[in-house]
Design a protein around this motif. Structure first.
Motif, PDB file in Angstrom:
ATOM      1  N   GLU A   1       0.546  -7.358   6.624  1.00 27.59           N
ATOM      2  CA  GLU A   1      -0.144  -7.866   5.856  1.00 27.59           C
ATOM      3  C   GLU A   1       0.279  -8.894   5.181  1.00 27.59           C
ATOM      4  O   GLU A   1      -0.526  -9.972   4.180  1.00 27.59           O
TER       5      GLU A   1
ATOM      6  N   MET B   1      -7.278  -5.470  -4.849  1.00 30.91           N
ATOM      7  CA  MET B   1      -6.005  -4.947  -4.392  1.00 30.91           C
ATOM      8  C   MET B   1      -7.132  -5.871  -2.789  1.00 30.91           C
ATOM      9  O   MET B   1      -8.393  -5.717  -3.129  1.00 30.91           O
TER      10      MET B   1
ATOM     11  N   TYR C   1       1.327  -1.190   0.227  1.00 32.45           N
ATOM     12  CA  TYR C   1      -0.057  -0.091  -0.087  1.00 32.45           C
ATOM     13  C   TYR C   1       0.851   1.852  -0.142  1.00 32.45           C
ATOM     14  O   TYR C   1       0.237   2.491  -1.114  1.00 32.45           O
TER      15      TYR C   1
ATOM     16  N   VAL D   1      -8.797   1.497  -5.445  1.00 29.98           N
ATOM     17  CA  VAL D   1      -7.737   0.492  -5.262  1.00 29.98           C
ATOM     18  C   VAL D   1      -8.739  -1.192  -4.874  1.00 29.98           C
ATOM     19  O   VAL D   1      -8.336  -1.963  -5.993  1.00 29.98           O
TER      20      VAL D   1
ATOM     21  N   THR E   1      -4.579   1.876   1.832  1.00 30.06           N
ATOM     22  CA  THR E   1      -5.027   3.458   1.365  1.00 30.06           C
ATOM     23  C   THR E   1      -5.053   4.650   1.171  1.00 30.06           C
ATOM     24  O   THR E   1      -5.031   5.497   1.018  1.00 30.06           O
TER      25      THR E   1
ATOM     26  N   THR F   1      -5.298  -3.848   2.346  1.00 32.47           N
ATOM     27  CA  THR F   1      -4.724  -2.986   1.333  1.00 32.47           C
ATOM     28  C   THR F   1      -5.550  -1.421   1.269  1.00 32.47           C
ATOM     29  O   THR F   1      -4.935  -0.423   1.377  1.00 32.47           O
ATOM     30  N   SER F   2      -6.582  -1.417   0.381  1.00 32.24           N
ATOM     31  CA  SER F   2      -7.469  -0.556   0.056  1.00 32.24           C
ATOM     32  C   SER F   2      -7.918   0.430   1.327  1.00 32.24           C
ATOM     33  O   SER F   2      -7.984   1.311   1.081  1.00 32.24           O
TER      34      SER F   2
ATOM     35  N   GLU G   1      -0.887  -9.863  -4.525  1.00 31.26           N
ATOM     36  CA  GLU G   1      -2.415  -9.643  -3.091  1.00 31.26           C
ATOM     37  C   GLU G   1      -2.569 -11.247  -2.397  1.00 31.26           C
ATOM     38  O   GLU G   1      -3.590 -11.934  -1.425  1.00 31.26           O
TER      39      GLU G   1
ATOM     40  N   THR H   1     -10.131   4.159  -1.217  1.00 34.53           N
ATOM     41  CA  THR H   1     -10.341   2.573  -0.892  1.00 34.53           C
ATOM     42  C   THR H   1     -11.187   2.015  -2.263  1.00 34.53           C
ATOM     43  O   THR H   1     -10.803   0.836  -2.037  1.00 34.53           O
TER      44      THR H   1
END
Length: 558
Positions: A441, A297, A141, A292, A305, A301-302, A378, A289
């Protein structure tokens, strides 16, 4: 006397922010508004400090930048989609407020669109500082966020170049010579010591062939600083050069945060607009969000970010200033956007201070999707068949990997977060995975840890301790071997149950003593360069499998 009052305001309010468990930049922003409304004369040096700080910041971003990442769908796609969506959202909201009677200053329809465009960017300064504080610049991210910021900065620079009225000099074509010129600068860097001269060298490269040369040729200087960093990114000392600039960059950026609030106190309309724009900050997080996530993703991760990219960008002030200069916006819009910018900085700093609970909540709101539809980086990792995992594939990690295979071991996997290093080693036949083992992650993607041995060979102090923490929370039940640079670090590792801890410097001393005892004084001229070169080559060859003997990667690890 005036500089002393500036310094007093910065120190007191910055310290007050830390006492309230807020980032110091919140105090610096408030200090700027206090100074701007106090009647104290503006010090031009503050603006100069801010400009130099931003240039050095962009240079350090370039030092960590792999230009190939900008073309990836999750980076370029996110940047373009969010700029379009947020430009439209900002223009609609501001236009609606004006129709409802909001009075800030004169504005044209073109000015409304430009305001939306200016407010579509995210703050490079705030996001990079946030990632550095979390040590997340190498996470997925973090790489997406930095790539999006670079694309946005390039878009802003292109806009300013076309609207500034300055025509780039014909000599600007000669800037292509900076590419081979960077090779020469790399040779100079090789001969500079590791103390203050390295810091001065970095500042000089960022400002002279970077900012000042580009500016003199009619191109935005910030773009020049970024590109010079990118050209130097492949140098082995790029990471060390970036670290050497950290403290002076942080000090100079104090001037940037001060300058935001020093235009004085805005009018009532500006306060109303800033308040509405502050309410839009959560919507910005939602847009990032969702975008992404659409680009395949993971939910976490979303969410990370989106939360990191909430603050409005400092480039908004420059875009608005250009619009004011061209008469499509009145002068008070600059103060209004400055206020919105400062408030978004504060909100972003507060929200991202301890975001774990918020990230978990947001993640649960995002619909689940099958693992096979996710981006390859991912998808869950299955390490079935891996017996030994080596975290950190620097010289020590590579030497360990090569020795294990030379002794007949199989099922060895190397893990490193340096994409270029992973690519090079994979091409040589290493079974290697690009991942940041210090990041949560990575461990969330693991199906299970089937290995029986873990080797922690990361050179950064504290990194191996992070991995030990994650190993203790996973299904791993094997033996752990680790390197340490400091005695206190080694003691912490032993206390956490590490089976074997090797002090790097103790091991180096023992190896050097063995080399002294084994040295044949007649084998080479001790004053000549050939013997040194031979020893260095031997060190390198010990760290890599011989050509053609490297094993074929075993299971596909994602």
């Amino acid at each position: 006397m005036t500089p002393a009052l500036y310094l007093l305001a910065v120190v007191i309010l910055g310290f007050a922010a830390t006492l309230l468990h807020l980032p110091p930049l919140v105090g610096f922003l408030i200090a700027g508004f206090v100074i701007g409304s106090s009647g104290l004369p503006n010090l031009p040096v503050v603006d100069v400090m801010g400009d130099v700080g931003v240039a050095i910041l962009l240079f350090t971003i370039g030092l960590k930048l792999d230009l190939r990442t900008l073309t990836r769908r999750e980076v370029f796609g996110t940047a373009v989609a969010t700029m379009v969506l947020l430009t439209g959202l900002g223009a609609v909201v501001i236009g609606g407020l004006l129709l409802l009677g909001l009075q800030v200053d004169t504005v044209t329809p073109t000015g409304v669109v430009l305001l939306g465009f200016a407010l579509s960017f995210s703050s490079t300064v705030v996001v990079i500082k946030l990632l550095e504080e979390r040590d997340d610049t190498g996470s997925l991210y973090g790489r997406i966020a930095i790539g999006v910021l670079v694309v946005q900065d390039i878009a802003a620079v292109v806009y300013m170049t076309f609207t500034s009225g300055r025509t780039p000099s014909p000599w600007a074509l000669a800037l292509v010579l900076l590419w081979p010129g960077a090779k020469l600068l790399g040779l100079v860097l090789d001969r500079i010591d590791h103390r203050e001269m390295r810091t001065l060298f970095g500042i000089a490269v960022a400002l002279l062939p970077g900012y000042l040369l580009f500016d003199a040729l009619g191109i935005d200087g910030d773009l020049g600083a970024l590109l010079m960093g990118a050209l130097m990114a492949s140098h082995p000392a790029a990471k060390e050069l970036s670290s050497s600039l950290f403290t002076i960059k942080e000090l100079l950026l104090v001037g940037f945060f001060l300058s935001i609030g020093m235009d004085g106190v805005p009018g009532t309309g500006a306060f109303i607009l800033a308040g509405v724009l502050l309410v839009l900050v959560p919507l910005r997080a939602v847009v990032y969000t969702v975008t992404v996530r659409v680009l395949r993703m993971r939910r976490r991760t979303s969410a990370l970010t989106g939360l990191a990219m909430t603050a409005y960008s400092e480039f908004a002030l420059i875009v608005v200033a250009v619009a004011v200069e061209h008469g499509v916006l009145g002068g008070e819009w600059t103060a209004a956007v400055s206020l919105a910018l400062a408030l978004s900085f504060m909100l972003s700093a507060v929200v991202n201070r301890r975001p774990a609970a918020l990230i978990t909540w947001i993640t649960h709101l995002i619909p689940h999707r099958p693992a096979n539809t996710l981006h390859p980086e991912e998808r869950p990792l299955d390490l079935t068949g891996v017996q030994t995992v080596i975290f950190g594939m620097g010289r020590i990690g590579r030497a360990t990997y090569a020795r294990l295979y030379a002794d007949g071991a199989r099922g060895v996997l190397g893990i490193d977060n340096d994409a270029s290093k992973v690519e090079q080693l994979a091409a040589k036949g290493y079974n290697i995975l690009e991942a940041d083992a210090t990041d949560q992650e990575f461990w969330q993607r693991l199906d299970a840890v089937h290995a029986t041995k873990a080797v922690l060979a990361m050179p950064d102090p504290g990194a191996n301790l992070h991995v030990i923490e994650w190993l203790s929370r996973s299904s791993f039940t094997g033996r752990i071997l680790a390197i340490a640079r400091y005695d206190d670090e080694a003691k912490q590792m032993c206390a956490k149950g590490v089976d074997v801890v090797l002090n790097v410097y103790d091991g180096l001393g023992a190896s050097l003593a063995e080399a002294v005892e084994a040295l044949d004084p007649d084998s080479c001229d001790r004053h000549g360069p050939e013997c040194t070169q031979t020893h260095e080559s031997a060190t390198e060859s010990a760290a890599e499998p011989a050509t053609g003997s490297a094993p074929t990667p075993e299971p596909d690890t994602g």
